[in-house]
Design a protein around this motif. Sequence first.
Motif, short mmCIF file in Angstrom:
data_model
loop_
_atom_site.label_atom_id
_atom_site.label_comp_id
_atom_site.label_asym_id
_atom_site.label_seq_id
_atom_site.Cartn_x
_atom_site.Cartn_y
_atom_site.Cartn_z
N THR A 33 0.82 -1.22 0.00
CA THR A 33 0.00 0.00 0.00
C THR A 33 0.85 1.26 0.00
OG1 THR A 33 -0.18 -0.01 2.42
CG2 THR A 33 -1.92 -1.13 1.18
N ARG A 38 2.98 6.59 -2.47
CA ARG A 38 4.11 7.09 -3.24
C ARG A 38 3.62 7.65 -4.59
NH1 ARG A 38 9.34 5.57 -1.65
NH2 ARG A 38 9.28 4.58 0.38
N ARG A 107 -6.08 9.92 2.22
CA ARG A 107 -6.43 8.61 2.81
C ARG A 107 -7.87 8.24 2.49
NH1 ARG A 107 -1.73 7.41 5.40
NH2 ARG A 107 -2.56 5.32 5.59
N ARG A 128 0.70 0.65 7.01
CA ARG A 128 0.81 1.22 8.35
C ARG A 128 -0.49 1.10 9.12
NH1 ARG A 128 4.71 1.75 5.66
NH2 ARG A 128 6.48 3.19 5.88
N ASP A 129 -1.61 1.09 8.36
CA ASP A 129 -2.94 1.15 9.00
C ASP A 129 -3.85 0.03 8.50
OD1 ASP A 129 -3.05 2.03 6.37
OD2 ASP A 129 -4.64 3.49 6.76
N ARG A 178 10.92 10.48 10.18
CA ARG A 178 9.82 9.83 9.48
C ARG A 178 8.92 9.07 10.45
NH1 ARG A 178 11.02 6.22 4.18
NH2 ARG A 178 8.93 5.44 4.21
N GLU A 182 4.94 9.58 11.14
CA GLU A 182 3.98 8.48 10.93
C GLU A 182 3.22 8.10 12.19
OE1 GLU A 182 5.82 5.20 8.95
OE2 GLU A 182 6.36 6.41 7.22
N ARG A 185 0.89 11.42 13.48
CA ARG A 185 -0.10 12.12 12.63
C ARG A 185 -1.51 11.84 13.14
NH1 ARG A 185 1.01 8.23 7.46
NH2 ARG A 185 -0.26 6.50 8.15
O1 DC Z 1 6.11 1.56 3.07
P1 DC Z 1 6.58 2.76 2.27
O2 DC Z 1 7.87 3.36 2.77
O3 DC Z 1 6.64 2.50 0.80
O4 DC Z 1 5.46 3.87 2.48
C1 DC Z 1 5.50 5.10 1.84
C2 DC Z 1 4.81 6.17 2.67
O5 DC Z 1 3.41 5.91 2.76
C3 DC Z 1 5.30 6.30 4.09
O6 DC Z 1 5.41 7.67 4.40
C4 DC Z 1 4.21 5.68 4.93
C5 DC Z 1 2.98 5.86 4.10
N1 DC Z 1 2.01 4.77 4.24
C6 DC Z 1 0.89 5.01 4.97
O7 DC Z 1 0.73 6.10 5.52
N2 DC Z 1 -0.06 4.06 5.07
C7 DC Z 1 0.11 2.87 4.50
N3 DC Z 1 -0.84 1.94 4.63
C8 DC Z 1 1.28 2.59 3.77
C9 DC Z 1 2.23 3.58 3.66
#
Ligand code: DC
Length: 228
Positions: A33, A38, A107, A128-129, A178, A182, A185
């Motif tokens: 995701t 990105r 989002r 992440r979520d 970073r 994350e 937020r």
């Molecule tokens: O996993 P990654 O480094 O490719 O993620 C890129 C960015 O997207 C990073 O800033 C975290 C964010 N992200 C997010 O907020 N929620 C997700 N489900 C996946 C990534």
Amino acid sequence: MGIVIAIDGPAGSGKGTITKLVAEKLGIVNIDTGAMYRCVALDCLNKNVMPEELDKIAQILEHIDIQLLREGEKQIVLLNGQDVSKEIRTERVDAAVAKYAAIKIVRDKITPIQQKMGDDRNIIMEGRDIGTIVFPNADVKIFLDCSIEERAKRRYKQNTERGLNTPYEEILSSLIERNKLETEREVAPLVKAEDAILVDSSKLNIQEVTDRVLKIIEEELNRKGKKI
Ligand code: DC
């Protein structure tokens, strides 16, 4: 709805690698995701739209088309029909993506697309979520954590292998920043879901983490009487 396996964790925890290996082993689709956020960041950067320009971002989101395709072993990412698989991994996107990923309208656009991907097939989705917001009812939830120093060490090694020589201290401080963005937020912060199983990869190698994750998946699915 198919079986959904959610893997969350911070950057550098090895999520991407592990998810790919587990998906191959189980013969299911893996969805990265982060690649979608990105794409949003890249589209905005290419159009010179800053994270504060919410009206312009809303317009971009209205027309954005993101596709995650698979070509053999490789994941191909298409943004508005163009292959951006490499471009979304550049320093420019790395540095900006967290700011765009923290925006609520971003989002609100991306989350439902991810939810649809689990409609009709078995998936393993990493982000992440995923276990908290995207699939709060996922069949298996794993939170893959790792100490920040170890994450910085891995990134440093990766960079050196690629011929980049960013100093370790610089990598560490950018990871710390970073991480802060994350986890602190307001929308969809990086947090372990209450019912997620924690795997700490700080002292484990890739094979050990993969084995542990596969075992957890097997046990959890057994417990629920489900099978892939
Ligand atoms: O996993 P990654 O480094 O490719 O993620 C890129 C960015 O997207 C990073 O800033 C975290 C964010 N992200 C997010 O907020 N929620 C997700 N489900 C996946 C990534």
